[in-house]
Design a protein around this motif. Structure first.
Motif, PDB file in Angstrom:
ATOM      1  N   GLY A 118       9.856   6.184  15.361  1.00 45.09           N
ATOM      2  CA  GLY A 118       9.197   4.975  15.844  1.00 45.09           C
ATOM      3  C   GLY A 118       9.357   4.786  17.337  1.00 45.09           C
ATOM      4  N   ASP A 119      10.576   4.991  17.848  1.00 43.87           N
ATOM      5  CA  ASP A 119      10.839   4.761  19.279  1.00 43.87           C
ATOM      6  C   ASP A 119      10.063   5.723  20.176  1.00 43.87           C
ATOM      7  OD1 ASP A 119      12.514   2.686  18.748  1.00 43.87           O
ATOM      8  OD2 ASP A 119      14.376   3.828  18.954  1.00 43.87           O
ATOM      9  N   SER A 120       9.700   6.898  19.664  1.00 40.97           N
ATOM     10  CA  SER A 120       8.986   7.885  20.484  1.00 40.97           C
ATOM     11  C   SER A 120       7.532   8.046  20.049  1.00 40.97           C
ATOM     12  CB  SER A 120       9.696   9.240  20.413  1.00 40.97           C
ATOM     13  OG  SER A 120       9.763   9.693  19.071  1.00 40.97           O
ATOM     14  N   CYS A 121       7.006   7.070  19.303  1.00 46.81           N
ATOM     15  CA  CYS A 121       5.636   7.150  18.788  1.00 46.81           C
ATOM     16  C   CYS A 121       4.628   7.046  19.938  1.00 46.81           C
ATOM     17  CB  CYS A 121       5.392   6.047  17.767  1.00 46.81           C
ATOM     18  SG  CYS A 121       3.720   6.013  17.111  1.00 46.81           S
ATOM     19  N   ILE A 180       0.864  -1.182   0.000  1.00 49.04           N
ATOM     20  CA  ILE A 180       0.000   0.000   0.000  1.00 49.04           C
ATOM     21  C   ILE A 180       0.902   1.233   0.000  1.00 49.04           C
ATOM     22  CG2 ILE A 180      -1.916  -1.117   1.183  1.00 49.04           C
ATOM     23  CD1 ILE A 180      -0.980   0.301   3.757  1.00 49.04           C
ATOM     24  N   PHE A 181       0.340   2.376  -0.360  1.00 48.11           N
ATOM     25  CA  PHE A 181       1.103   3.619  -0.435  1.00 48.11           C
ATOM     26  C   PHE A 181       0.474   4.621   0.530  1.00 48.11           C
ATOM     27  CE2 PHE A 181       1.208   1.431  -4.482  1.00 48.11           C
ATOM     28  CZ  PHE A 181       2.572   1.256  -4.660  1.00 48.11           C
ATOM     29  N   VAL A 182       1.267   5.075   1.471  1.00 48.89           N
ATOM     30  CA  VAL A 182       0.798   5.985   2.517  1.00 48.89           C
ATOM     31  C   VAL A 182       1.655   7.244   2.462  1.00 48.89           C
ATOM     32  CG1 VAL A 182       0.223   6.151   4.964  1.00 48.89           C
ATOM     33  CG2 VAL A 182       0.273   3.929   3.874  1.00 48.89           C
ATOM     34  N   PHE A 183       1.059   8.382   2.805  1.00 53.33           N
ATOM     35  CA  PHE A 183       1.735   9.671   2.652  1.00 53.33           C
ATOM     36  C   PHE A 183       2.031  10.299   4.010  1.00 53.33           C
ATOM     37  CE2 PHE A 183      -0.765   8.910  -1.105  1.00 53.33           C
ATOM     38  CZ  PHE A 183       0.058   9.307  -2.146  1.00 53.33           C
ATOM     39  N   PHE A 211       4.646   2.492   9.935  1.00 54.07           N
ATOM     40  CA  PHE A 211       4.865   3.747   9.221  1.00 54.07           C
ATOM     41  C   PHE A 211       5.883   4.609   9.962  1.00 54.07           C
ATOM     42  CE2 PHE A 211       3.819   8.218   8.477  1.00 54.07           C
ATOM     43  CZ  PHE A 211       3.837   8.279   7.097  1.00 54.07           C
ATOM     44  N   ALA A 212       5.757   4.706  11.287  1.00 56.15           N
ATOM     45  CA  ALA A 212       6.667   5.543  12.079  1.00 56.15           C
ATOM     46  C   ALA A 212       8.102   5.066  11.927  1.00 56.15           C
ATOM     47  CB  ALA A 212       6.243   5.515  13.547  1.00 56.15           C
TER      48      ALA A 212
END
Length: 811
Positions: free
Chosen positions: A489-492, A459-462, A480-481
């Motif tokens: 990612g680590d601070s999501c 899939i394509f995410v923006f 995604f993060a």
């Protein structure tokens, strides 16, 4: 004499075949190569003939024949002169007929570098082949007969070693691909040639090795060709693997296609003629062709068309073959991108399009560079067919992949967008596998990750800035993060999905928060919310879909997990203590920590907290055990001093003493025994009660209708004894209630005011709103003196505005 004549005739035929193959290779190269590239291929041909011609016995196939076949496949893929030259000379170098240094001197360092990388991959391949020795059919039968013998363990070890060698080969191939894409193209060409040889009638080879190679082709090499945009090679590799792995199904599908093609041919010709005339009528110069999808694709369509795959054994039970979705595909090639959209509009004016089946890969190309317009229409006789519309340049990329542009005419600032995107993907692949290696994942895990993250549907995410990120279907905001950056990612801490909505002033952006396990949809705009206090936990491993994200989460946990679990454990333990009416973690003194460590055999109290945080030990069980320890200690001290232990000596909050304190009831006619009121049902004076003898904890008093008592009656009936409220002197009792009311501002404030006016302490309160957001359910736990006081309070609460019903919670 006759033998020599036959040998000369054989040599003559072989020479003639070689000349034909060489002429074919040069003709293919002339179609797309520039003079310097053609010169490189010609020099490589001369060097290959010089070193290989006349050599036999080194391989099942003469080296020159093998080299010409592989080089021809590369030329058909429109690979540059360096790649084709490497294909011509690799066999000679691999057979020790030609030194790599001479290749560098005569042909150039770039060709030598590709051959050197391929040699390293072949060393791994030979290790893999040496793991399992060649076996005759009799040997295989004997091994199968002895499947339950100790030798079976050895076979399993051999299979495991084989898988590890295969995995190492794949990992090394990806490393080499990132350095020079021609290496993997050469590898794909060799795999294609090997599979073609494998399906030749009467081909002799180890059956198990053939199955293993075909499975590897289906799982790794065919998807890799597809990811590189080489659809023609992907289709052929899939069909070849299908023929080896499932020969009966392959023959069955091939027969269906042969029969049906005769009926489809006239239909395809008619539609092609119509499309040519219609394109000419609107002034478009177009090439139109029609085809039936390749066999393995056809088979997968058949499987999806039936609910039970067993039905495929009976062709009469399958729906009309011609009605299976878009098995017939038509292709329209035009000159410009603008012409593509004009052609699409005209096709839709001719035939009704199927809803949801129009795809614009020109505006949103696939990661492998594929661009086209796809539509599925109800064509003549209401037959569903797919129509693909491309420019000639798009068609060339779709057939051969953007790999044909690498390091050739499509480099640096002049590179096409698709080539830059794919090169970027290769760099990301290198970083990703470095992350996997850093987290100590095995080669086998790497291969599984490749299958799951790279070769699955994307899939394509923006991002909010418009950057496109491709992810496997099913990916979450965590994936995604981490795709954006490891630190993100680590601070999501959460994610927002930004969509377009309609407002009074026209279109506006609508933002909604989504959980970390939300499944992202194609085309969504995702804004990651970060926080300094957020960090990965073990729960994140269940939320993440991609191997890359899971690898980074594991790496963080490996570094910080003990501190994280200790913090989580302390928070959980503190919460459970407060629920039991204890002041919280601050009440746990040195004596308590020492006793708990002995009970749970922990080296330190921090180790115990880590176990709680890691879900190895339930925090409620630890809190209850500690409270019972304190109660027994107080009871013992009271007995020794022949007086009641003052309640204040226990670390229990004065405003929320729980019904876990000792209560003086009559047990089997005797008073003064250690008892306590159960937390599960909170009995009150006036309720019918029964006692349960707990081991080392005295008698726990329950309501007779308590769910736990029903369970005890089934398995521990002998431990149930009669009790009564005679002599009860406990000042307060816990009474859970449920308030049902219409939701409104100030409701909780009004309830708290009434509770306070009656002189009752509210220990805890929680709310939940119904799905239609009109009714609120309030659960509260009160400290009451008598049952009459609780009934009086309930009557007062029911008079509050919007309160519909109040009752004691007997759950």
């Amino acid at each position: 004499m006759i033998d020599r004549v036959e040998e000369q005739q054989t040599d003559t035929r072989a020479t003639h075949d070689f000349q034909t193959e060489i002429a074919h290779l040069l003709a293919l190269s002339h179609q797309y190569m520039r003079p310097p590239e053609l010169e490189r291929v010609t020099q490589a041909l001369l060097l290959a003939r010089e070193t290989c011609q006349g050599v036999i016995g080194i391989r099942l196939i003469p080296p020159l024949e093998h080299a010409l076949a592989v080089a021809t496949i590369l030329a058909q893929m429109h690979i540059d002169g360096v790649g084709v030259a490497a294909g011509l000379l690799f066999e000679a170098v691999d057979a020790d007929l030609l030194a790599l240094e001479r290749v560098e001197q005569v042909i150039g360092p770039s060709t030598a570098r590709v051959i050197g990388s391929m040699l390293r991959l072949n060393i791994l391949e030979r290790k893999k082949q040496q793991v399992v020795p060649k076996r005759s059919s009799e040997e295989r039968e004997r091994e199968e007969a002895a499947a339950n013998s100790p030798a079976e363990n050895k076979k399993r070890k051999i299979r495991e070693a084989l898988r590890n060698q295969q995995a190492e080969t794949v990992r090394k191939m990806f490393i080499a691909m990132a350095e020079d894409p021609r290496v993997v193209l050469l590898k794909l060409a060799y795999r294609m040639h090997a599979m073609r040889i494998m399906v030749i009638p009467f081909h002799q080879g180890d059956h198990q090795e053939m199955l293993s190679m075909a499975q590897e082709t289906r799982e790794i090499y065919a998807p890799l060709a597809g990811r590189l945009g080489m659809s023609r090679m992907e289709s052929e590799l899939e069909d070849l693997a299908f023929q080896v792995l499932e020969p009966e199904k392959y023959r069955w599908v091939r027969n269906i296609v042969e029969v049906e093609s005769k009926q489809w041919r006239s239909y395809v010709d008619l539609v092609c003629a119509m499309l040519r005339d219609e394109m000419a009528a609107i002034g478009l110069k177009a090439e139109v062709s029609g085809r039936v999808k390749h066999l393995y694709s056809f088979y997968k369509k058949l499987v999806r068309s039936v609910s039970d795959p067993e039905q495929l054994k009976d062709i009469d039970s399958i729906v009309e073959i011609g009605q299976i979705h878009d098995l017939i595909a038509f292709r329209i090639l035009v000159d410009t991108t603008q012409d593509c959209y004009i052609a699409l509009g005209h096709v839709h004016s001719l035939w009704k399009p199927k809803e949801g089946r129009i795809k614009d890969f020109i505006a949103n190309p696939k990661p492998n560079g594929y661009s086209a317009l796809h539509t599925t229409v109800f064509c003549l006789n209401d037959q569903l067919v797919e129509v693909q519309i491309r420019t000639h340049e798009m068609h060339e990329t779709a057939e051969y992949g953007v790999a044909m542009h690498w390091h050739y005419k499509d480099v640096g600032d002049n590179a096409s967008a698709s080539a830059r995107e794919l090169l970027s993907w290769l760099r990301q692949l290198t970083e990703w596998q470095r992350d996997l290696r850093a987290s100590s994942d095995s080669d086998t895990e790497f291969v599984e990750a490749v299958k799951g993250d790279i070769f699955q549907e994307q899939i394509f995410v923006f991002t909010p800035k418009g950057e496109v990120k491709d992810l496997p279907v099913g990916s979450t905001p965590l994936d995604f993060a981490y795709r954006v950056h490891t630190k993100v990612g680590d601070s999501c801490a959460g994610a927002r999905i930004i969509t377009e909505g309609s407002g009074g002033d026209g279109e506006r952006l609508v933002t909604r928060m989504v959980p970390l396990d939300y499944e992202l949809k194609n085309g969504e705009i995702v804004d990651i919310v970060t926080s300094r206090s957020a960090h990965p936990t073990r729960d994140w491993l269940a939320f993440a879909r991609t191997a890359a994200a899971k690898s980074k989460i594991r790496r963080y946990l490996k570094t910080h997990e003990r501190d994280i679990n200790m913090q989580i454990g302390q928070e959980r333990f503190d919460r459970e203590l407060k629920i039991l009416g204890i002041r919280g973690f601050e009440a746990v003194n040195e004596e308590a920590t020492h006793w708990l460590c002995q009970e749970y055999r922990a080296n330190t109290f921090n180790d115990l907290l880590v176990s709680i945080g890691a879900d190895d030990i339930r925090p409620h069980a630890v809190a209850v055990k500690l409270l019972e320890h304190w109660q027994q200690r107080e009871a013992k001290e009271a007995k020794e001093s022949k007086e009641e232990a003052p309640l204040a000596t226990l670390p229990i909050t004065t405003h929320a003493s729980k019904p876990t304190t000792s209560a003086q009831l009559q047990v089997a006619g005797v008073s003064g025994l250690l008892t306590k009121l159960a937390n599960c049902c909170c009995p009150l004076p006036g309720d019918q009660i029964v006692g349960f003898i707990s081991r080392g904890k005295g008698v726990v008093v329950h309501r007779v209708d308590c769910r736990n008592i029903h369970r005890y009656r089934d398995r521990d009936r002998e431990r149930l004894i009669p009790v009564s409220w005679v002599g009860m002197n406990q000042p307060h009792y816990m009474a859970p209630i449920v308030v049902t009311a219409g939701d409104r501002p100030g409701l909780i404030r009004d309830i708290a005011t009434v509770v306070s006016d009656v002189g009752v302490n509210m220990v805890s309160v929680s709310t939940r709103i119904s799905s239609h957001r009109e009714t609120v359910i309030i659960n509260a736990t009160l400290e009451v003196n008598t049952l009459e006081q609780m009934h009086h309070l309930i009557a007062r609460l029911e008079r509050i505005k919007s309160v519909q019903h109040v009752e004691r919670d007997l759950a």
